[in-house]
Write an enzyme that holds these catalytic residues in place. Sequence first.
Site, PDB file in Angstrom:
ATOM      1  N   HIS A  84       0.824  -1.217   0.000  1.00  0.00           N
ATOM      2  CA  HIS A  84       0.000   0.000   0.000  1.00  0.00           C
ATOM      3  C   HIS A  84       0.853   1.260   0.000  1.00  0.00           C
ATOM      4  O   HIS A  84       0.361   2.336  -0.325  1.00  0.00           O
ATOM      5  CB  HIS A  84      -1.063  -0.016   1.108  1.00  0.00           C
ATOM      6  CG  HIS A  84      -0.611   0.318   2.488  1.00  0.00           C
ATOM      7  ND1 HIS A  84      -0.334  -0.631   3.444  1.00  0.00           N
ATOM      8  CD2 HIS A  84      -0.402   1.510   3.097  1.00  0.00           C
ATOM      9  CE1 HIS A  84       0.015  -0.035   4.570  1.00  0.00           C
ATOM     10  NE2 HIS A  84      -0.022   1.265   4.389  1.00  0.00           N
ATOM     11  N   ASP A 221       1.187  -7.643   2.280  1.00  0.00           N
ATOM     12  CA  ASP A 221       1.331  -6.209   2.017  1.00  0.00           C
ATOM     13  C   ASP A 221       2.799  -5.777   1.875  1.00  0.00           C
ATOM     14  O   ASP A 221       3.352  -5.128   2.756  1.00  0.00           O
ATOM     15  CB  ASP A 221       0.641  -5.445   3.166  1.00  0.00           C
ATOM     16  CG  ASP A 221       0.324  -4.003   2.796  1.00  0.00           C
ATOM     17  OD1 ASP A 221       0.889  -3.506   1.809  1.00  0.00           O
ATOM     18  OD2 ASP A 221      -0.481  -3.377   3.511  1.00  0.00           O
ATOM     19  N   SER A 626       3.943   2.277   8.525  1.00  0.00           N
ATOM     20  CA  SER A 626       3.764   1.252   7.505  1.00  0.00           C
ATOM     21  C   SER A 626       5.065   1.045   6.764  1.00  0.00           C
ATOM     22  O   SER A 626       5.699   2.007   6.344  1.00  0.00           O
ATOM     23  CB  SER A 626       2.674   1.667   6.528  1.00  0.00           C
ATOM     24  OG  SER A 626       1.449   1.286   7.050  1.00  0.00           O
TER      25      SER A 626
HETATM   26  N1  ARG Z   1      -4.879   0.402   7.555  1.00  0.00           N
HETATM   27  C1  ARG Z   1      -3.559   0.460   6.996  1.00  0.00           C
HETATM   28  C2  ARG Z   1      -3.013   1.891   7.105  1.00  0.00           C
HETATM   29  O1  ARG Z   1      -3.597   2.712   7.721  1.00  0.00           O
HETATM   30  C3  ARG Z   1      -3.502  -0.074   5.599  1.00  0.00           C
HETATM   31  C4  ARG Z   1      -4.209   0.747   4.596  1.00  0.00           C
HETATM   32  C5  ARG Z   1      -4.254   0.183   3.209  1.00  0.00           C
HETATM   33  N2  ARG Z   1      -5.412   0.780   2.572  1.00  0.00           N
HETATM   34  C6  ARG Z   1      -6.640   0.205   2.527  1.00  0.00           C
HETATM   35  N3  ARG Z   1      -7.684   0.970   2.305  1.00  0.00           N
HETATM   36  N4  ARG Z   1      -6.790  -1.078   2.693  1.00  0.00           N
HETATM   37  O2  ARG Z   1      -2.396   2.480   6.306  1.00  0.00           O
HETATM   38  N1  ASP Z   2      -1.458   1.288   8.052  1.00  0.00           N
HETATM   39  C1  ASP Z   2      -0.733   2.380   8.690  1.00  0.00           C
HETATM   40  C2  ASP Z   2       0.262   3.041   7.750  1.00  0.00           C
HETATM   41  O1  ASP Z   2       0.049   3.089   6.560  1.00  0.00           O
HETATM   42  C3  ASP Z   2      -0.103   1.931   9.954  1.00  0.00           C
HETATM   43  C4  ASP Z   2      -1.001   2.126  11.148  1.00  0.00           C
HETATM   44  O2  ASP Z   2      -1.775   3.081  11.161  1.00  0.00           O
HETATM   45  O3  ASP Z   2      -0.869   1.341  12.068  1.00  0.00           O
HETATM   46  O4  ASP Z   2       1.221   3.660   8.150  1.00  0.00           O
END
Ligand code: ARG
Ligand code: ASP
Length: 700
Positions: A84, A221, A626
């Site tokens: 991502h 990921d 991330s």
């Molecule tokens: N939740 C993770 C973060 O905040 C992964 C996000 C990837 N995007 C998604 N919409 N699945 O970045």
């Molecule tokens: N998914 C998040 C990021 O892209 C990480 C998190 O918020 O824990 O940095």
Amino acid sequence: MKKIFLVLFATTLLTFSTRADEGMWLPSQISEKIKEMQEKGLELSAADLYSLEQVSLKDGIVQFGRGCTGELISAEGLLITNHHCGYGQIQAHSSVEHDYLTNGFWAMNRSEELPNPGLTVRFLVRMEDVTEAVLNGYVSTMSEEQRLETVAKNSKKIIEEAQKEGISYSADILPLFYGNVYYMFVYQVFSDVRLVGAPPSSIGKFGGDTDNWMWPRHTGDFSIFRIYADKNNNPAPYSEENVPYRPKHFFNISLDGVQEGDFTFVYGFPGSTREYILSSEVDYIANISNPAKIDLRTQRLDIQRKYMESSPAVRIQYASKNAGIANAWKKWQGEAKGIKRLETVAQKRALEESFKSWAADKPQYNGLVEKMDSVILSYRDELFATEYFNESALSVELVRFAGNYLKADPQKREQLAQSFYKDFYLPIDKEIFVAVINSFIRDVDQCYYPDYFKALLEKYDSDLNAMAQEFFSNTAFADQQRLQSTPEEILSNDVMILFYNAFNDLYRELGAKVTTSVKELNLLYRSYMRGLMEFQTDRLFYPDANLTLRIAYGEVKGYSPADGIYYHPSSSLEGIMEKDNPEIYDYNIPQRLRDIYATKDYGRWEENGSVPVAFIATNHTTGGNSGSPVIDAEGNLIGINFDRVWEGTMSDIVFDPTVCRNIALDIRYALFVIDKVAGASHLLDEMVFVEENGTNAMNE
Ligand code: ARG
Ligand code: ASP
């Protein structure tokens, strides 16, 4: 006076630990935490983690783009981050003929690696407390405005000097603890960063938004890039002559696997946390702001999904936008729930009450909390209106685009239009317009309506369908051809532009008012922070995240999300197969993975008859982390951080060790995908694997 604060901050910055595993620590001060880390299992010294004299782990970590982390995994500049995080680049290289998002991409040799204009990565060269130099000339009688001017003037000079120290250096000076302390961060920036490989989205984004922010998780990921440098190993703009960068440090990869209880740490660039805010701010976030924003986004997501489900073309057009909207939408819900469950508002209120009693005989703190509360209340309505405007009127794609288009450099307009209309579907936007503007009318006080908008409501007798009907058929922004054949003077009277301008004028003003109040509040938080440190002598204090390099440590550990349920800390390929469903887009794995599963051809990546996929640990992380390396006790890479669990998403405001977990990709799953699914095993030849407590496992 100033001296005393500095000493106080230097000594309280990293001491005292009562709450397990909470905290994001500054590497330059990790020596104060190292003993505790070692007691928990770390086998390295503080200098192994961060040092100016010797090569240390920080030399193998980069800030990737503007909001992610990555780490070096070979002597030849190979870098791993999340799928991502590389999504934008992967998408940019994709076309109908080469759909790397769907099929994945693997460079089979160096000449196939793809350059990414605009993408940079930066290594931290050093960090340094510059509080005294930055506040030089400041006297306590100055206003906050004057103080900021002094800081800016001093910073400029210090930064200029630091940037001269090396090739492609860039430096920032940032406040910590609301400006009680200032740190300079000096980076070396590389701008030739090439895409080496990415799994198909059916692996890299497996589970999509349904599984996002959740455990158990099975998302592969990760994506792989390579940093290039000039012949002298220095940063240089993209050139065919460039060669793979030879990093000072790269991570060896552990194949030992993770067990519950194992020590781990995360070393990366967390973006933003607000751990010290008052109860009234928490109350606003959990009970006012988040619910309003969630409601608006639910409407947008529902509308988008309805159209996405009925057209594959629209599904592709809105895939990335929809994911972006859903990501924060889901996080805010978890955050608000967590704050309620922990009763954070009441907890903080109790703390503030005892702080007030303690402060009663201390003139510098007496009345402080009351004053802060009154500032917080004084701009709450404007803050709410501003946030609401951003999530409603400004979320209408045509409104936002019209504003950006007219402001853009005329030479860049065509390109701007090109990329906008490629992913724009008018019926979605029109329906969203009606929905969010209706909500705006319901939730926002009339004193925050632009006059122009009031007149519109009158004209259409508050019939938003009629308004949308006329707007979307009259506007030149409805499609690209119409836009490009419309003369400028007509454009400036376009309905979308008039609408945008009317809101923008009013909300710029409101925004400025909010900013002024935030500054005023910040000044008070600065004192409050000092007071808290004197008051709560047994609490641990770490500076809020601000996109600078931090270390968080903890252990691999499961958790109980609800009564009667316990989540184990690791997941495997079995779970992917359980979720696999060709009928559901987010769970439709590549046939190749099914075939491998059928023959159990896992090679060296096999564990207990399956392949490990992800694990969770108690490290305190946030957005920006991330792609961060998840590291074992000896400094080897065991995982790539990519998310947090749903029940713990309030950790930006309050950390609960019983449920806050970071989610990491098990590095062996990435290696399995590269080796067995992608057939790109030449990349493994560059990596160094270690097995059984540090013995070097030669590449087979
Ligand atoms: N939740 C993770 C973060 O905040 C992964 C996000 C990837 N995007 C998604 N919409 N699945 O970045
Ligand atoms: N998914 C998040 C990021 O892209 C990480 C998190 O918020 O824990 O940095």
